[in-house]
Scaffold this motif. Structure first.
Motif, PDB file in Angstrom:
ATOM      1  N   ILE A 147       0.850  -1.189   0.000  1.00 14.11           N
ATOM      2  CA  ILE A 147       0.000   0.000   0.000  1.00 14.11           C
ATOM      3  C   ILE A 147       0.885   1.238   0.000  1.00 14.11           C
ATOM      4  O   ILE A 147       1.953   1.258   0.619  1.00 14.11           O
ATOM      5  N   GLY A 153      -2.611   5.630  -0.176  1.00  8.22           N
ATOM      6  CA  GLY A 153      -3.581   4.580   0.093  1.00  8.22           C
ATOM      7  C   GLY A 153      -3.842   4.411   1.574  1.00  8.22           C
ATOM      8  O   GLY A 153      -4.984   4.204   2.002  1.00  8.22           O
ATOM      9  N   GLN A 210       5.695   3.304  -1.351  1.00  9.92           N
ATOM     10  CA  GLN A 210       5.217   2.209  -0.522  1.00  9.92           C
ATOM     11  C   GLN A 210       5.600   2.486   0.935  1.00  9.92           C
ATOM     12  O   GLN A 210       6.679   3.030   1.202  1.00  9.92           O
TER      13      GLN A 210
END
Length: 231
Positions: free
Chosen positions: A86, A90, A130
């Protein structure tokens, strides 16, 4: 927030007994106590993640029975699966899900809230990264941004400064102070007695039971800490 006679039991084992204290928005409250004292359990009980066996949690004059979308819980870093695929954006978007409910779609208001949270925590330039690629301090800021996007007014942080270097700790401390000044309530477990008075203005001494609550400058003494850690 008013917590009265809060008790938590795991099966027949008592994790917390008769925890009581009163605080309000604008404060930064440190939970101080030895390992196994129930600090994490207290945070999770307030967040509604573990059931209480007795007692009351009141927020804005209303009793909280299970969970409130105004509360945001940030776990210890070792409890997070940093390999979960994610991005920072996100993760922050997840903060809007409690506001959406089951049937609403992500709209312009939600996008704006996420953008604002990323900007507030200086993460706009990292939003496509990330989460596992971030430093420890950046990861904590990402979780705080999720809480801001959620529009949470009570931030429940489990050992947020553990594993951070001095610069990251100072940055996080300044952010928490800023969030408190904006009207949020910060409650965090903390173990470093050398920094607690700089980072927090109130403290709850806890070792299964309440061992004292009040202003950090007055409460954090060698005598009170000795009582708490040997209770």
């Amino acid at each position: 927030m008013v917590i009265t006679d809060l008790c938590v039991q795991y099966r027949k084992i008592s994790a917390l007994q008769n925890i009581s204290f009163r605080t309000s928005c604008g404060n930064r409250v440190a939970l101080i106590g030895p390992n196994g004292a129930g600090k994490s359990t207290l945070l999770k009980a307030i967040a509604g993640l573990v059931p209480k066996s007795d007692g009351h949690i009141r927020w804005r004059g209303t009793q909280i029975k299970k969970w409130s979308r105004e509360f945001a819980y940030l776990p210890q870093r070792e409890e997070v699966d940093w390999d979960f695929p994610i991005t920072v954006r996100g993760l922050v978007e997840m903060g809007r899900y409690p506001q959406l409910g089951m049937w609403k779609h992500f709209g312009e208001k939600d996008t704006a809230a996420v953008d604002q949270a990323l900007l507030a925590l200086d993460l706009t330039g990292l939003q496509g990264r990330q989460i596992k690629e971030l430093s420890g301090g950046q990861q904590q800021r990402a979780f705080l941004a999720r809480a801001i996007a959620q529009d949470a007014h009570v931030l429940l942080l489990d050992e947020p400064f553990t594993g951070l270097d001095r610069t990251s700790s100072e940055t996080l401390g300044n952010l928490l102070n800023q969030l408190a000044q904006e009207g949020r309530l910060i409650i965090a477990s903390h173990h470093d007695m050398s920094t607690v008075k700089d980072l927090f203005n109130q403290a709850l001494l806890v070792n299964k039971k309440s061992c004292g609550f009040g202003n950090c400058a007055e409460l954090i003494t060698e005598e009170n800490l000795a009582i708490t850690f040997t209770h």
